[in-house]
Design an enzyme around this catalytic site. Structure first.
Site, short mmCIF file in Angstrom:
data_model
loop_
_atom_site.label_atom_id
_atom_site.label_comp_id
_atom_site.label_asym_id
_atom_site.label_seq_id
_atom_site.Cartn_x
_atom_site.Cartn_y
_atom_site.Cartn_z
N CYS A 34 15.98 36.39 9.59
CA CYS A 34 15.89 35.96 8.20
C CYS A 34 14.46 35.60 7.76
O CYS A 34 14.27 35.04 6.70
CB CYS A 34 16.83 34.80 7.92
SG CYS A 34 16.41 33.30 8.79
N HIS B 235 6.88 24.70 -6.16
CA HIS B 235 8.18 24.87 -6.81
C HIS B 235 8.15 25.99 -7.83
O HIS B 235 9.09 26.76 -7.95
CB HIS B 235 8.58 23.57 -7.49
CG HIS B 235 8.55 22.43 -6.54
ND1 HIS B 235 8.33 21.14 -6.92
CD2 HIS B 235 8.71 22.42 -5.21
CE1 HIS B 235 8.35 20.38 -5.85
NE2 HIS B 235 8.57 21.12 -4.80
#
Ligand code: PEP
Ligand code: MG
Length: 765
Positions: A690, A377
């Site tokens: 992407c 994170h």
């Protein structure tokens, strides 16, 4: 000692005799060697043993007798052994105490004549631990054959902890207090460490230790009973805060998240954990030092565990220990509340998203972690904020002190600590060049990306969090080509509620204005694990139960998310796509779930999106051979090249050993990518790429030459890719590459050909 025993024992207010002796040994001595000698003498007399010896681990991973009282002094700095060798080596290897009544009778006993140790029967060795690593071994021996008592083991562990802090402190200050004679535990300053680059950028800054170490001066308690009371108070505060987490916020949440907090509470009330803390304080340590000691013991054991479940428990315990230290200090932390220098580079073992956001973003110049991963994170947030992050710098916390000068290279993963002038000069030069390039990219911000032969390429952003959204304008992106919705789930402690999901999606749509935003539904599983849902152990998580597979097997979560997306898209343009689709049937099923949510909104009379497009991510080779078929059910196709390449080359993208083995410019890979682009064109279905390759100039111009007109990438790619596209003649490059992209090609990569082409045509890549 158990909790009950502790309660019934009379509290001692004076430090135990051994601690008094250690205190005296610490006072007034100048050199570390003198301190070690003093420790050996103090231990020998206070514990009434014949021998007390200190063995320290040298850089060559050999244990060296560094001080002794009772063995022959001539053996000091001469007797050496490898971890695992002899009894001392065994203690170092296992990081656990060894308590023997008959040492010479033990199969691992190795006789060292130079020490003169043969007449000693009983042996107690404890590891000297810091940060979960073993620095050495502390040993006491006596003639008489007996096992040492639990209290004696405890005392020796306490002394070992004090020793560890002194040794490390000495190294940190560069041996100003007098270095250990002939011993270097850690190389002396300056330092250069190689870690892994998890978020790009170059910065110079001032080191800030996220959790400052307990300084040796604060290790020993003045008054044991006062310290015991302090610890009890800290534990009470900790428990109250954990109780509040369970009964308060978590109460209305899903069962899974509640279970996590219950587990947390279980730890906070764990008698063993609390018992170890109480024992450590009773043996004379301060509460902070006790937390540190128990934490070191856990780390040393669990760091060896490869089992992800056990490692996750280690993190829970670490987190609890951090909370307890904060409770003891009375510190209150909240967003932007930590005091740091204006150019701080944070050093931590691991950093949670909330902890990271506690710092004032403007002051943060970088993060260095001993652990971490590209998908952690902290890494996700750092990339979004443009803060360099280097992880996997094992041992760096032992070399760094708050206030140190640091050069952080988030491009190569290098950390220079207290650098010399020549390194600083070279680094400054790179920073200047990078700064100038950034300025040049900024100047292109409002210019459309049109190739010299007139192809307009849409350059979009990969995003996923609120913090990403300002980048849309800053980078001049044409939209969000990939909004990774799972990030919101990964960075929060609880399952985000419908309202929270809707608010985030609405925020993204609003930030984009009339530019498109493509939301990708939850791509969980694999390496993307939610903190509040226990992972299902799998042999091959990348090809396991993940993404659309979870969504179709357990549709509740995705239906909920689709509901939030339909609500967020009210009166706007809504684009949604599904990850990891492998067969056309999966796309049909997923789309039906979406249609159901639209029908529901219609039935309830809710405002609908003005325009809806539902697309598919093409990330598996099987779907590549069914492009036409899937185009019947998809309004657009987005190639997830990260996954497509990992499956195509059978190389785990998260495994450093294999992830770089293939080149996405291999003719086989380019053949597939070209095939997809052509098939989509034939079906009049818009197609984009992407994956990370879309953000690398050389790869991006190659994709353009293959026919792609929409590329979505990390924010750092937009400037460099646009600069390259502006100089590109796409048809010409296409003609150059064409002969090599077919099944007859014998090349292993077209990289050199593209690179040469760029050099000849002055294309900046
Ligand atoms: C991909 O696989 O290329 C992709 C863009 O998705 P993610 O990296 O989130 O798996
Ligand atoms: Mg993917």
């Amino acid at each position: 000692m158990t909790q009950d025993k502790l309660k019934s024992s009379k509290p001692e207010s004076h430090p135990p005799p051994l601690m008094r002796a250690i205190r005296e040994a610490m006072a007034g001595t100048e050199s570390v060697q003198e301190r070690l000698d003093g420790f050996a003498t103090a231990i020998q007399s206070a514990m009434s043993v014949r021998v007390a010896s200190i063995y320290l681990l040298r850089p060559g991973a050999e244990l060296e007798l560094s001080a002794t009282e009772g063995l022959k002094k001539s053996a000091v700095h001469k007797t050496r052994m490898k971890p695992g060798e002899g009894l001392v080596g065994h203690v170092a290897l296992t990081a656990r105490p060894l308590n023997l009544a008959d040492a010479p009778g033990h199969p691992l006993f190795s006789y060292r004549p130079e020490t003169g140790e043969d007449p000693f029967n009983s042996f107690l060795g404890v590891p000297i631990l810091r940060g979960g690593r073993t620095l050495g071994v502390l040993v006491v021996q006596s003639k008489q054959s007996r096992t040492f008592t639990e209290a004696e083991v405890e005392d020796l562990l306490t002394v070992a902890m004090v020793l560890a802090e002194i040794i490390i402190d000495d190294e940190r200050v560069g041996g100003k207090k007098g270095k250990l004679k002939g011993i270097t535990l850690a190389p002396v300053r300056p330092e250069t460490m190689e870690g892994k680059a998890f978020a790009p950028g170059l910065n110079r800054g001032t080191a800030h230790l996220h959790l400052p170490p307990v300084s040796p001066a604060n290790l020993l308690a003045e008054d044991v009973s006062e310290e015991q009371a302090r610890l009890e108070e800290g534990i009470a505060v900790l428990r109250a805060s954990v109780d509040a987490m369970v009964s308060g916020e978590a109460a209305s949440l899903s069962r899974a998240s509640k279970e996590i907090y219950e587990t947390y509470r279980m730890f906070a009330y764990d008698r063993k954990w609390v018992g170890r803390l109480r024992e450590a304080v009773s043996s004379g340590l301060t509460s902070e030092a006790a937390v540190e000691r128990v934490r070191n013991e856990h780390r040393a054991r669990l760091m060896k565990a490869r089992d992800p479940y056990l490692r996750a428990r280690l993190h829970d315990l670490e987190d609890l220990a951090n909370r307890l230290i904060r409770a003891l200090s009375g510190e209150k932390v909240g967003p932007g509340n930590r005091t740091i220098a204006d150019d701080a580079i944070i050093f931590a073992r691991e950093l949670g998203p909330a902890e990271l956001l506690d710092y004032d973003r403007k002051q943060l110049k970088g993060i260095v972690l001993e652990e971490g991963s590209a998908t952690s994170h902290a890494a996700i947030i750092c990339r979004a904020l443009g803060i360099p992050l280097v992880g996997r710098c094992e041992g760096i916390l032992d070399l760094i002190e708050t206030g140190d000068d640091v050069l952080l290279d988030g491009e190569t993963g290098t950390v220079h600590v207290r650098p010399v002038e020549s390194i600083i000069d070279g680094f400054k030069l790179r920073m200047t060049v990078k700064g100038e390039l950034t300025k040049a990219y900024d100047a292109l911000k409002d210019q459309p990306a049109i190739t010299r032969d007139g192809r307009k390429i849409s350059l979009q952003l990969n995003a996923g969090l609120l913090v990403d959204l300002p980048q849309l304008d800053q980078a001049g992106a044409d939209g969000i080509g990939l909004f990774r919705t799972e990030f919101q789930f990964m960075v929060s402690d609880f399952m985000p509620k419908l309202k929270e999901q809707t608010a985030l999606y609405q925020g993204a749509i609003q930030a984009a204005g009339d530019r498109p935003v493509t939301f990708r539904t939850l791509d969980l599983g694999g390496d993307k694990i939610l903190p509040y849902i226990d992972p299902v152990p799998e042999e091959n998580p990348a090809i396991g139960w993940r993404a659309i597979r979870i969504a179709l097997d357990r549709p509740g979560l995705m239906r909920y998310q689709l509901r939030a997306l339909v609500a967020a898209g009210a009166d706007a343009h809504l684009r949604v796509m599904f990850p990891m689709v492998t067969t056309v049937d999966e796309m049909i099923e997923a789309r039906a779930l979406f249609d159901r949510e639209v029908d529901r909104a219609v039935n309830l009379g809710l405002t609908l999106p003005k325009k809806i497009e539902v697309g598919v991510m093409l990330e598996t080779p099987s779907l590549a051979w069914q492009v036409s078929a899937v185009c019947d059910h998809a309004d657009f196709v987005s190639v997830g090249a990260n996954d497509l390449m990992q499956f195509f080359f059978a190389a785990d993208r998260d495994n450093a050993r294999v992830s770089d083995r293939y080149d996405p410019l291999h003719p086989a890979a380019l053949s597939v990518l070209k095939f997809i682009a052509h098939q989509c064109d034939r079906n009049n279905t818009p197609v984009s790429v992407c994956g990370e390759i879309a953000g690398r100039p050389l790869e991006a111009i190659t994709l353009t030459a293959l026919g792609y007109r929409t590329l979505s990438m990390p924010v750092t790619g937009i400037g460099p890719v646009k600069a390259a596209l502006l100089k590109l003649d796409a048809a010409d490059l296409s003609a150059t590459l064409e002969p090599h992209i077919n099944v007859e090609s014998r090349l292993s990569s077209l990289r050199e050909i593209v690179q040469d082409y760029c050099t000849r045509n002055a294309i900046p890549v």
